[in-house]
Design a protein around this motif. Structure first.
Motif, PDB file in Angstrom:
ATOM      1  N   MET A   1       0.838  -1.191   0.000  1.00  0.00           N
ATOM      2  CA  MET A   1       0.000   0.000   0.000  1.00  0.00           C
ATOM      3  C   MET A   1       0.871   1.238   0.000  1.00  0.00           C
ATOM      4  N   ASP A   2       0.633   2.184  -0.927  1.00  0.00           N
ATOM      5  CA  ASP A   2       1.424   3.399  -1.008  1.00  0.00           C
ATOM      6  C   ASP A   2       0.748   4.517  -0.240  1.00  0.00           C
ATOM      7  N   TYR A   3       1.569   5.455   0.223  1.00  0.00           N
ATOM      8  CA  TYR A   3       1.060   6.547   1.033  1.00  0.00           C
ATOM      9  C   TYR A   3       1.528   7.865   0.467  1.00  0.00           C
ATOM     10  N   ALA A   4       0.863   8.926   0.892  1.00  0.00           N
ATOM     11  CA  ALA A   4       1.198  10.262   0.414  1.00  0.00           C
ATOM     12  C   ALA A   4       2.622  10.597   0.813  1.00  0.00           C
ATOM     13  N   LEU A   5       3.222  11.518   0.034  1.00  0.00           N
ATOM     14  CA  LEU A   5       4.589  11.933   0.280  1.00  0.00           C
ATOM     15  C   LEU A   5       4.737  12.441   1.708  1.00  0.00           C
ATOM     16  N   GLY A   6       5.773  11.939   2.349  1.00  0.00           N
ATOM     17  CA  GLY A   6       6.051  12.396   3.707  1.00  0.00           C
ATOM     18  C   GLY A   6       5.472  11.509   4.774  1.00  0.00           C
ATOM     19  N   TYR A   7       4.550  10.608   4.419  1.00  0.00           N
ATOM     20  CA  TYR A   7       3.965   9.727   5.429  1.00  0.00           C
ATOM     21  C   TYR A   7       4.952   8.636   5.780  1.00  0.00           C
ATOM     22  N   ARG A   8       5.015   8.316   7.036  1.00  0.00           N
ATOM     23  CA  ARG A   8       5.834   7.193   7.489  1.00  0.00           C
ATOM     24  C   ARG A   8       5.075   6.456   8.563  1.00  0.00           C
ATOM     25  N   PRO A   9       4.943   5.113   8.438  1.00  0.00           N
ATOM     26  CA  PRO A   9       4.213   4.363   9.446  1.00  0.00           C
ATOM     27  C   PRO A   9       4.916   4.424  10.785  1.00  0.00           C
ATOM     28  N   ALA A  10       4.204   4.037  11.833  1.00  0.00           N
ATOM     29  CA  ALA A  10       4.776   4.029  13.172  1.00  0.00           C
ATOM     30  C   ALA A  10       6.062   3.220  13.187  1.00  0.00           C
ATOM     31  N   ALA A  11       7.008   3.673  14.016  1.00  0.00           N
ATOM     32  CA  ALA A  11       8.333   3.058  14.024  1.00  0.00           C
ATOM     33  C   ALA A  11       8.259   1.568  14.312  1.00  0.00           C
ATOM     34  N   GLY A  12       7.374   1.174  15.247  1.00  0.00           N
ATOM     35  CA  GLY A  12       7.263  -0.235  15.584  1.00  0.00           C
ATOM     36  C   GLY A  12       6.778  -1.063  14.416  1.00  0.00           C
ATOM     37  N   VAL A  13       5.788  -0.550  13.691  1.00  0.00           N
ATOM     38  CA  VAL A  13       5.263  -1.258  12.520  1.00  0.00           C
ATOM     39  C   VAL A  13       6.331  -1.354  11.444  1.00  0.00           C
ATOM     40  N   ALA A  14       7.056  -0.247  11.227  1.00  0.00           N
ATOM     41  CA  ALA A  14       8.103  -0.236  10.206  1.00  0.00           C
ATOM     42  C   ALA A  14       9.191  -1.250  10.523  1.00  0.00           C
ATOM     43  N   ARG A  15       9.581  -1.313  11.795  1.00  0.00           N
ATOM     44  CA  ARG A  15      10.618  -2.279  12.179  1.00  0.00           C
ATOM     45  C   ARG A  15      10.125  -3.706  12.011  1.00  0.00           C
ATOM     46  N   THR A  16       8.865  -3.950  12.376  1.00  0.00           N
ATOM     47  CA  THR A  16       8.304  -5.294  12.239  1.00  0.00           C
ATOM     48  C   THR A  16       8.243  -5.713  10.779  1.00  0.00           C
ATOM     49  N   LEU A  17       7.762  -4.824   9.920  1.00  0.00           N
ATOM     50  CA  LEU A  17       7.675  -5.138   8.497  1.00  0.00           C
ATOM     51  C   LEU A  17       9.062  -5.372   7.916  1.00  0.00           C
ATOM     52  N   PHE A  18      10.021  -4.527   8.275  1.00  0.00           N
ATOM     53  CA  PHE A  18      11.376  -4.670   7.755  1.00  0.00           C
ATOM     54  C   PHE A  18      11.976  -6.005   8.180  1.00  0.00           C
TER      55      PHE A  18
END
Length: 218
Positions: A1-18
Motif C-alpha cells: 500500500m502506497d502513502y502520500a509523500l512524507g507519510y511514514r508508518p509508526a516506528a514499531g510497525v516499520a521495524r516489524t515489516l522490515f
C-alpha cells in the motif's frame, strides 16, 4: 500500500515489516541455495519445468495474499526452492568453468543491494512514477536480449548486463522505499519475493560480467 509523500508508518510497525520481510528474503535465499544444490545435475528441460512451477507460485502469491498469509508464505517457499532448481544448471556451469566468478558476483551483489537498498529506504521523495519507467525499460531489455540471440553486436552481452544492473538498481531503490512506506505487515511475503528477484537478477548480471561473458562477441 502506497502513502502520500512524507507519510511514514509508526516506528514499531516499520521495524516489524522490515524484519519480517528481510527474514523472508533470507529464508527464500536459503531455499534457493537448497534448490540449486538439488538440481545441480538436472537437464535444461527439467530446469524449464522448475521455472514454470516457480513462476506459477509467484503468480499464485498475488491471489493468495488477499486470502491467506500462511498460503502466501508457503508459495514463497515453493518459489524460492524451484527457482533455485531452475537456475541450478546455469550455476553448475559457472561452478565448473569459473568458480571464482561466483564468489565475485556474490560479493558485488551484496554491496550493490546494500547500497541501493539504503538509498531507497532513506529516500522520502515519492518514486512510484519511476516504477512505470523502469517496467518499460525492463521490457526493452528483454527485447534487446532476444535481438542478441540473432544479431551479433560488439560488446552486446556487456551492454545487456550493464543496462540490467542500471534498471535493477532503480527497482531495488523503489522496493526498499515501498518497504519503508508500507504499514501492511501482511505484505511482507510479496515484498520479500520482489526484493529476492532483484537480488537474483543482479547476481546473474554480475556473474555474466565477472565470468567474462559480458565481453563475448556474439
Amino acid at each position: 500500500m502506497d502513502y502520500a509523500l512524507g507519510y511514514r508508518p509508526a516506528a514499531g510497525v516499520a521495524r516489524t515489516l522490515f524484519s519480517q520481510t528481510m527474514g523472508y528474503v533470507a529464508a527464500t535465499t536459503g531455499l534457493f541455495a537448497l534448490g540449486a544444490y538439488l538440481g545441480r545435475d538436472l537437464s535444461g528441460g527439467a530446469g524449464l519445468l522448475a521455472f514454470a512451477v516457480a513462476f506459477g507460485a509467484l503468480i499464485g502469491m498475488q491471489f493468495a495474499a488477499r486470502r491467506s498469509a500462511q498460503l502466501t508464505t508457503v508459495l514463497l517457499a515453493v518459489f524460492g526452492l524451484f527457482i533455485g532448481v531452475a537456475t541450478a544448471p546455469t550455476l553448475a556451469y559457472y561452478a565448473d568453468a569459473d568458480p571464482r566468478a561466483l564468489w565475485q558476483a556474490g560479493g558485488a551483489t551484496a554491496l550493490f543491494v546494500a547500497g541501493f537498498g539504503a538509498v531507497g529506504y532513506a529516500t522520502r521523495r515519492d518514486l512510484s512514477a519511476l516504477a512505470r519507467v523502469l517496467f518499460w525499460a525492463l521490457v526493452g531489455l528483454i527485447v534487446f536480449s532476444i535481438v542478441l540471440i540473432f544479431v551479433t553486436i560488439p560488446g552486446g552481452a556487456l551492454i545487456y548486463s550493464v543496462l540490467g544492473l542500471a534498471i535493477f538498481a532503480g527497482l531495488i531503490v523503489i522496493d526498499f522505499q515501498r518497504l519503508r512506506r508500507s504499514s501492511d505487515v501482511a505484505s511482507a511475503p510479496l515484498l520479500a519475493a520482489s526484493i529476492f528477484l532483484d537480488i537474483l537478477n543482479v547476481f546473474l548480471f554480475f556473474l555474466q560480467i565477472f565470468s567474462g561473458g559480458g565481453r563475448d562477441e556474439r
